[in-house]
Design a protein around this motif. Sequence first.
Motif, short mmCIF file in Angstrom:
data_model
loop_
_atom_site.label_atom_id
_atom_site.label_comp_id
_atom_site.label_asym_id
_atom_site.label_seq_id
_atom_site.Cartn_x
_atom_site.Cartn_y
_atom_site.Cartn_z
N ALA A 31 -37.79 -12.68 27.20
CA ALA A 31 -37.54 -12.42 25.78
C ALA A 31 -36.91 -11.05 25.54
O ALA A 31 -36.51 -10.74 24.41
CB ALA A 31 -38.83 -12.53 24.98
N TYR A 32 -36.80 -10.25 26.58
CA TYR A 32 -36.29 -8.90 26.44
C TYR A 32 -34.78 -8.82 26.63
O TYR A 32 -34.23 -9.50 27.51
CB TYR A 32 -36.95 -7.97 27.45
N THR A 33 -34.14 -7.98 25.85
CA THR A 33 -32.79 -7.53 26.16
C THR A 33 -32.93 -6.40 27.17
O THR A 33 -33.78 -5.52 27.00
CB THR A 33 -32.07 -7.03 24.90
N VAL A 34 -32.12 -6.44 28.21
CA VAL A 34 -32.19 -5.42 29.26
C VAL A 34 -30.82 -4.76 29.37
O VAL A 34 -29.78 -5.43 29.32
CB VAL A 34 -32.59 -6.03 30.61
N ALA A 35 -30.85 -3.47 29.53
CA ALA A 35 -29.61 -2.72 29.59
C ALA A 35 -29.66 -1.69 30.70
O ALA A 35 -30.74 -1.29 31.15
CB ALA A 35 -29.33 -2.03 28.26
N TRP A 36 -28.49 -1.29 31.14
CA TRP A 36 -28.34 -0.14 32.03
C TRP A 36 -27.65 0.97 31.24
O TRP A 36 -26.62 0.74 30.60
CB TRP A 36 -27.49 -0.51 33.24
N TYR A 37 -28.25 2.14 31.31
CA TYR A 37 -27.66 3.35 30.77
C TYR A 37 -27.39 4.30 31.93
O TYR A 37 -27.97 4.16 33.02
CB TYR A 37 -28.61 4.01 29.78
N SER A 53 -31.56 -11.74 25.89
CA SER A 53 -32.45 -12.79 26.37
C SER A 53 -31.70 -14.11 26.51
O SER A 53 -32.05 -14.94 27.36
CB SER A 53 -33.63 -12.95 25.41
N GLY A 54 -30.65 -14.28 25.74
CA GLY A 54 -29.86 -15.50 25.81
C GLY A 54 -28.73 -15.46 26.82
O GLY A 54 -27.98 -16.41 26.97
N MET A 99 -37.70 -5.43 23.33
CA MET A 99 -37.98 -6.62 22.54
C MET A 99 -38.65 -6.17 21.27
O MET A 99 -39.76 -5.63 21.30
CB MET A 99 -38.88 -7.61 23.30
N SER A 100 -37.99 -6.35 20.15
CA SER A 100 -38.52 -5.94 18.84
C SER A 100 -38.84 -4.44 18.90
O SER A 100 -37.97 -3.64 19.20
CB SER A 100 -39.74 -6.77 18.50
N THR A 101 -40.07 -4.06 18.64
CA THR A 101 -40.43 -2.64 18.61
C THR A 101 -40.91 -2.13 19.96
O THR A 101 -41.28 -0.96 20.08
CB THR A 101 -41.52 -2.40 17.57
N ARG A 102 -40.93 -2.99 20.96
CA ARG A 102 -41.36 -2.56 22.30
C ARG A 102 -40.14 -2.22 23.14
O ARG A 102 -39.22 -3.02 23.24
CB ARG A 102 -42.14 -3.68 22.98
N ASP A 103 -40.19 -1.05 23.75
CA ASP A 103 -39.10 -0.72 24.67
C ASP A 103 -39.63 0.15 25.80
O ASP A 103 -40.61 0.89 25.65
CB ASP A 103 -37.93 -0.05 23.95
#
Length: 115
Positions: A31-37, A53-54, A99-103
Motif C-alpha cells: 500500500a506504500y508509495t516508495v521512492a529513492w531520493y 502502490s499501483g 502511506m497517508s500520514t505514515r512515512d
Amino acid sequence: QVSLVESGGGLVQPGGSLRLSCAASISIFSAYTVAWYRQAPGKQRELVARITSGGMTNFADSVKGRFTISRDNAKKTVVLPMNSLKPEDTAVYYCYARMSTRDYWGQGTQVTVSS
C-alpha cells in the motif's frame, strides 16, 4: 519495528552500472508509495524515482532513460537499477516509503561515480 535498509551502493566508473535495493519491514508494504531520493554534498535532497502502490513510476529528468525502478511486494523490496552513471550521480541515496500520514526513511547508501 519499521525499517528500510538500502544496499548496493559503491564506487563505479563513469558509464558503469549499480543496482540499489531497499528492503522494508513494513506491514501492508504493497500500500506504500516508495521512492529513492539522493543528496550530494552541499546540495538539497532530491527525488530520483518513485513507484506507487499501483506500479506507476516517475523519474527526475536527470535520470530518465538511465534509471529504472521496480517493486516486489511479496519480498517487500524496491530496486533501482542505475545505468550509464555519471559523476553528477554521486550522492547518498535514500529509500523513502509513504502511506497517508505514515512515512519512513532508510539510512542511505553511498554511490560514488569516479574514474
